[in-house]
Design an enzyme around this catalytic site. Structure first.
Site, PDB file in Angstrom:
ATOM      1  N   HIS A  23       0.869  -1.167   0.000  1.00 16.85           N
ATOM      2  CA  HIS A  23       0.000   0.000   0.000  1.00 16.85           C
ATOM      3  C   HIS A  23       0.913   1.226   0.000  1.00 16.85           C
ATOM      4  CE1 HIS A  23      -3.179  -2.744   2.001  1.00 16.85           C
ATOM      5  NE2 HIS A  23      -3.403  -2.655   0.707  1.00 16.85           N
TER       6      HIS A  23
ATOM      7  N   GLU B  92       1.748   3.297   3.083  1.00 16.14           N
ATOM      8  CA  GLU B  92       2.329   2.608   4.238  1.00 16.14           C
ATOM      9  C   GLU B  92       3.824   2.430   3.965  1.00 16.14           C
ATOM     10  OE1 GLU B  92      -0.052  -0.913   4.826  1.00 16.14           O
ATOM     11  OE2 GLU B  92      -1.905   0.250   4.849  1.00 16.14           O
TER      12      GLU B  92
ATOM     13  N   HIS C 267       3.391  -3.985   6.357  1.00 16.16           N
ATOM     14  CA  HIS C 267       2.339  -2.981   6.214  1.00 16.16           C
ATOM     15  C   HIS C 267       2.440  -1.971   7.348  1.00 16.16           C
ATOM     16  CE1 HIS C 267      -0.361  -5.080   3.139  1.00 16.16           C
ATOM     17  NE2 HIS C 267       0.640  -5.920   3.341  1.00 16.16           N
TER      18      HIS C 267
ATOM     19  N   GLU D 131       2.228  -5.759  10.519  1.00 17.21           N
ATOM     20  CA  GLU D 131       1.860  -4.348  10.654  1.00 17.21           C
ATOM     21  C   GLU D 131       2.911  -3.727  11.570  1.00 17.21           C
ATOM     22  OE1 GLU D 131      -0.748  -2.813   9.248  1.00 17.21           O
ATOM     23  OE2 GLU D 131      -1.813  -4.529   8.399  1.00 17.21           O
TER      24      GLU D 131
END
EC number: 3.4.17.-
Length: 641
Positions: free
Chosen positions: A237, A240, A369, A461
């Site tokens: 993404h 990110e 991410h 993440e």
């Protein structure tokens, strides 16, 4: 009648353009002016000259020409193939580079390479190669002092500034890297450690940027027998960005520490082939970067230039896995891509990753991410589509939990028991969670890795801020460095070996099965395999069409940190079970699979000709794009019959 003959003669003359007077090379004296052509404002230079190489003497003449209209609509005509490369190449002719009142020609070899790669896309829509992209007439050799009009796409413009010569070898700049700076840093790192590193591209983004990878291995560029393949992917993404920066820093760290003799890093690189792809979505990153660091955006730049979310763009094989799960003897692995998938919009970035996965026998992977602080693992799509949060384990639940904990436990913040922090909601779970239990979505990359290939992938993440300030990057690196290394080392857990026949010949695509786990891995081209497993005792079997199955009992000690060697020698079977043969054939890659035909670098897949075939019609379907030109339609684009 006379007028019609004159118009016809004019069209023929345009089809065989004479070499105009501005073609004399970079020594041509001219007056440099700022570029004002809207389709050429993103070239790597700022000034051009009139007349151009086609003897067009003003901006108005160029903008109303068929040549300019063509480079403006090629993106649509070729459905994104070979663009923006062709547009930038056309701009190098229509808006020639001018410096200090001298014209500089584009390089001939760049034109020749692009023509070789893109001519099939023109053939697919029955269009001739444009005359003004004639590599011999309008381009120059390197010995003449030419320039590369596509250098910007490869990150060779706006490169990182050279550091002072007295900077230590271990120095890392903790900063945000533009695309060009990222490419420059990766290339410099590979050059510094050329005996253990190399760079390559897995393909191109929609806007034409190379998807650069830096590889570390004792034999860069080659798969070595029994050496496992590992990958990290960042910036899926575009907004990110932490994962992207972490992988750039990791590349520099691996190089410098190897040279300094760090035993942990030397052991890792000597026994593993490591691939780092810092930015899978460089187009989205550029959009996010315009907002600037510190902007915690959740939308801008997340998707690609095609407005696609890459982590929703992979084939949904999870639904098929759930369907198969209730079928006795069915395997939940190497599930083929359904033909219906190709009816939708598939990003070139997605195709490039899928092609990459087929070309290298990856064992372990993680996608980095941002927006939370937790490690998630497959499945990401719920067993019941209507359930947004439902625990949905794979047959390898124990393996995935082991892998996810390897990252989480080595991260000082994720492993912190405080709930009043970023990621605090996951403290009671140990900083890890099944993806579908967190939130369910389809078309994810991790599920695709597991169900289509041998590769196990988790999603990390890495922080609650998607685009943090530069002063935060040093701390973020130190929080993640140990976890990044620890997770890479997990590629050596479980077992590995070679499957061969009684003569020692390797057997490709043999299946390695574990009793009680409805998921197989297959052998690579050299007959080698890797099967990630937690500590315990397992019944392992190897089988291949035409050979008898061989079974072995294997015990993996809890403290064992290197894969155990388990080889198999298969003997010819008198009768191969038709059920197993049928299953093997069903799961084989379709030779007509569009992915097999996709070239991720040249992007010259065969686009469908909208409006039907040109056969039997006076003009091809794309002729209507030039209807506004009246007297100056591009007859030179019509193929000679």
């Amino acid at each position: 009648m006379v007028l019609r003959l004159l118009l016809l003669l004019g069209g023929l003359l345009r089809a065989t353009k004479p070499a105009p007077r501005c073609e004399t090379g970079q020594e041509t004296l001219a007056k440099c002016v700022d570029i004002a052509l809207s389709s050429c404002t993103d070239v790597a230079y700022t000034q051009m000259v009139y007349p151009n190489f086609l003897d067009q003497k003003s901006r108005e003449v160029i903008e109303y020409s068929s040549e300019y209209l063509l480079i403006s609509v090629l993106h649509n005509l070729l459905q994104g193939e070979c663009n923006p490369d062709l547009r930038l190449l056309g701009c190098s002719v229509l808006a020639p580079q001018c410096e200090k009142d001298k014209v500089i020609k584009p390089c001939r070899h760049v034109c020749e390479n692009l023509k070789k790669n893109c001519l099939p896309a023109f053939d697919a829509i029955d269009m001739a190669w444009p005359y003004f992209l004639d590599c011999d007439r309008f381009f120059a050799g390197e010995e003449e002092g030419c320039y590369d009009p596509l250098a910007k796409l490869r990150g060779e413009v706006d490169a990182e500034e050279d550091l002072p010569s007295d900077v230590p070898a271990t120095f890392i700049q903790f900063k945000h890297h533009s695309y060009s700076q990222m490419v420059s840093t990766l290339k410099k790192t590979a050059s510094k450690c050329s005996h253990i590193a190399t760079t390559y591209s897995i393909g191109r983004s929609f806007e034409g940027k190379d998807l650069f990878v830096i590889e570390f291995s004792t034999k860069p560029g080659h798969h070595e027998l029994l050496k496992p393949e590992f990958k990290y992917i960042g910036n899926m993404h575009g907004n990110e960005v932490v994962g992207k920066e972490l992988l750039i820093y990791l590349a520099q760290y691996l190089c410098s520490e190897y040279l300094l003799g760090n035993p942990r890093i030397q052991t890792l690189i000597n026994n593993t082939r490591i691939h780092l792809l810092p930015s899978l979505n460089p187009d989205g990153y550029e959009l996010a970067a315009e907002e600037g660091a510190g902007y915690n955006g959740w939308v801008i730049g997340r998707q690609t230039a095609q407005n696609l979310d890459l982590n929703r763009n992979f084939p949904d094989l999870t639904s098929e896995a759930y369907r198969r799960a209730g079928i006795r003897g069915a395997r939940l692995d190497h599930i083929p891509i359904p033909q219906s998938y190709w009816w939708g919009k598939v990003a070139p970035e997605t195709k490039a990753v899928m092609k990459w996965l087929r070309s290298i026998p990856f064992v372990l992977s993680a996608s980095l991410h941002g927006g939370e602080l937790v490690v998630t693992y497959p499945y990401d799509y719920s067993r019941h589509p209507m359930e947004e949060k439902m625990f949905s384990p794979t047959p390898d639940e124990k393996v995935f939990k082991m892998l996810a904990k390897a990252y989480a436990d080595a991260h000082p913040v994720i492993s912190d028991r405080s709930e009043l922090r970023c990621g605090g909601n996951f403290v009671k779970r140990g900083g890890i969670i099944n993806g579908a239990e967190w939130y369910s979505f389809t078309g994810g990359m991790a599920d695709f890795n597991y169900l289509h290939t041998n590769c196990f992938e988790v999603t990390v993440e890495v922080g609650c801020e998607k685009f943090p300030l530069e002063e935060e990057l040093f701390t973020i690196w130190h929080e993640n460095k140990g976890a990044l290394l620890n997770y890479m080392e997990m590629v050596h857990r479980g077992i590995k070996g070679i499957v061969s026949d009684k003569f020692g010949n390797p057997i490709k695509n043999a299946r390695i099965s574990v009793r009680g786990i409805q998921h197989d891995v297959t052998t690579a081209a050299d007959g080698d395999y890797w099967r990630l497993l937690p500590p315990g005792t397992f019944i392992i079997s190897a089988q291949a069409p035409g050979y008898s199955r061989v079974m072995k009992r294997v015990t993996i000690p809890a403290r064992m940190k290197q894969a155990g060697r388990v080889d198999f020698v298969l003997r010819p079977a008198e009768a191969w079970p038709s059920k197993l043969l049928r299953r093997s054939m069903e799961d084989a890659y379709d030779p007509h699979d569009p992915l097999e035909l996709f070239d991720p670098h040249a992007q010259h897949g065969q686009p469908e000709a909208r409006g039907g075939s040109a056969a039997g019609r006076e003009k091809p379907w794309w002729w209507s794009y030039f209807s506004s030109l009246d007297l100056h339609k591009p007859l030179w684009l019509l193929k000679q019959r």
